[in-house]
Design a protein around this motif. Structure first.
Motif, PDB file in Angstrom:
ATOM      1  N   LEU A 105       0.820  -1.214   0.000  1.00 33.99           N
ATOM      2  CA  LEU A 105       0.000   0.000   0.000  1.00 33.99           C
ATOM      3  C   LEU A 105       0.853   1.262   0.000  1.00 33.99           C
ATOM      4  N   SER A 106       2.118   1.147  -0.402  1.00 35.80           N
ATOM      5  CA  SER A 106       2.998   2.318  -0.394  1.00 35.80           C
ATOM      6  C   SER A 106       2.473   3.418  -1.318  1.00 35.80           C
ATOM      7  N   PHE A 107       1.767   3.048  -2.382  1.00 30.27           N
ATOM      8  CA  PHE A 107       1.223   4.055  -3.300  1.00 30.27           C
ATOM      9  C   PHE A 107       0.215   4.964  -2.608  1.00 30.27           C
ATOM     10  N   ILE A 108      -0.481   4.461  -1.593  1.00 28.55           N
ATOM     11  CA  ILE A 108      -1.412   5.282  -0.812  1.00 28.55           C
ATOM     12  C   ILE A 108      -0.643   6.117   0.201  1.00 28.55           C
ATOM     13  N   ASN A 109       0.334   5.514   0.822  1.00 24.11           N
ATOM     14  CA  ASN A 109       1.043   6.177   1.910  1.00 24.11           C
ATOM     15  C   ASN A 109       2.060   7.214   1.462  1.00 24.11           C
ATOM     16  N   VAL A 110       2.503   7.166   0.211  1.00 21.66           N
ATOM     17  CA  VAL A 110       3.420   8.193  -0.288  1.00 21.66           C
ATOM     18  C   VAL A 110       2.740   9.560  -0.223  1.00 21.66           C
ATOM     19  N   GLY A 111       1.500   9.624  -0.681  1.00 21.74           N
ATOM     20  CA  GLY A 111       0.750  10.890  -0.635  1.00 21.74           C
ATOM     21  C   GLY A 111       0.497  11.350   0.787  1.00 21.74           C
ATOM     22  N   ALA A 112       0.169  10.413   1.664  1.00 20.88           N
ATOM     23  CA  ALA A 112      -0.062  10.766   3.064  1.00 20.88           C
ATOM     24  C   ALA A 112       1.214  11.326   3.689  1.00 20.88           C
ATOM     25  N   GLU A 113       2.327  10.701   3.394  1.00 20.33           N
ATOM     26  CA  GLU A 113       3.611  11.148   3.933  1.00 20.33           C
ATOM     27  C   GLU A 113       3.950  12.557   3.441  1.00 20.33           C
ATOM     28  N   ARG A 114       3.716  12.821   2.169  1.00 17.38           N
ATOM     29  CA  ARG A 114       3.995  14.153   1.605  1.00 17.38           C
ATOM     30  C   ARG A 114       3.145  15.237   2.258  1.00 17.38           C
ATOM     31  N   MET A 115       1.931  14.866   2.661  1.00 20.24           N
ATOM     32  CA  MET A 115       1.027  15.833   3.299  1.00 20.24           C
ATOM     33  C   MET A 115       1.227  15.898   4.818  1.00 20.24           C
ATOM     34  N   GLY A 116       2.139  15.095   5.340  1.00 19.66           N
ATOM     35  CA  GLY A 116       2.415  15.114   6.771  1.00 19.66           C
ATOM     36  C   GLY A 116       1.368  14.407   7.606  1.00 19.66           C
ATOM     37  N   THR A 117       0.626  13.477   7.009  1.00 18.92           N
ATOM     38  CA  THR A 117      -0.363  12.704   7.770  1.00 18.92           C
ATOM     39  C   THR A 117       0.184  11.303   8.023  1.00 18.92           C
ATOM     40  N   PRO A 118      -0.281  10.659   9.079  1.00 16.70           N
ATOM     41  CA  PRO A 118       0.216   9.308   9.385  1.00 16.70           C
ATOM     42  C   PRO A 118      -0.124   8.326   8.263  1.00 16.70           C
TER      43      PRO A 118
END
Length: 162
Positions: A105-118
């Motif tokens: 699920l890294s494709f989902i979490n890359v965007g979350a990481e860029r936005m500073g969300t867990p």
């Protein structure tokens, strides 16, 4: 005696009313607009994406802490992603077991990481919402579940903006 007989008769005629256990989950909207819920999977806290468009629930392959014995299960068929059954709970109240497909699920979490969300540990798909007769209420930002397992339908409530 008559009162006891009346109560017994009521419970016999309407057993589903006595057995329904409703659990209300608060939903959270992050900075990216994605909705999530916080649950425990096999006793470990998890942040799960609410994805009614996904057919199945998924778990990030890298989240070994959720897996029984911490080991990746084998696939049931060649080329198919492995699946695992996890115990799902909210605030020590059992919701039941859910089948999760293990995916990257890294494709989902890359965007979350860029936005500073867990990061998300996984996502809840339509199979979970259907199994638990979920009512998703966007006005109150909650998901009501029938944890008794006696439900058959799912609903989505909210208004459409025009």
């Amino acid at each position: 005696m008559r009162r006891l007989l009346a109560v017994s008769l009521f419970m016999f005629i309407f057993p589903a009313l006595a057995q329904t256990e409703e659990i209300t989950l608060p939903m959270h909207r992050d900075r990216t607009g994605q909705l999530s819920v916080s649950l425990t999977l096999n006793g470990v806290p998890a942040r799960l994406l609410v994805d009614t468009g996904a057919n199945v629930s998924t778990m990030d392959r890298s989240r070994q802490a959720f897996l029984p014995d911490g080991e990746m299960p084998e696939s049931a068929a060649p080329g198919a992603p492995p699946q695992v059954e996890l115990s799902v709970a909210y605030r020590l109240r059992s919701i039941g077991a859910e089948q999760f497909t293990l995916l990257d699920l890294s494709f989902i979490n890359v965007g979350a990481e860029r936005m500073g969300t867990p990061p998300f540990d996984g996502q809840l798909g339509a199979s979970f919402f259907e199994q638990h007769h979920a009512v998703i209420d966007f006005h109150t930002m909650t998901i009501r579940l029938d944890a008794s397992g006696s439900s058959t339908n799912s609903e989505v409530h909210g208004s459409t903006q025009r």
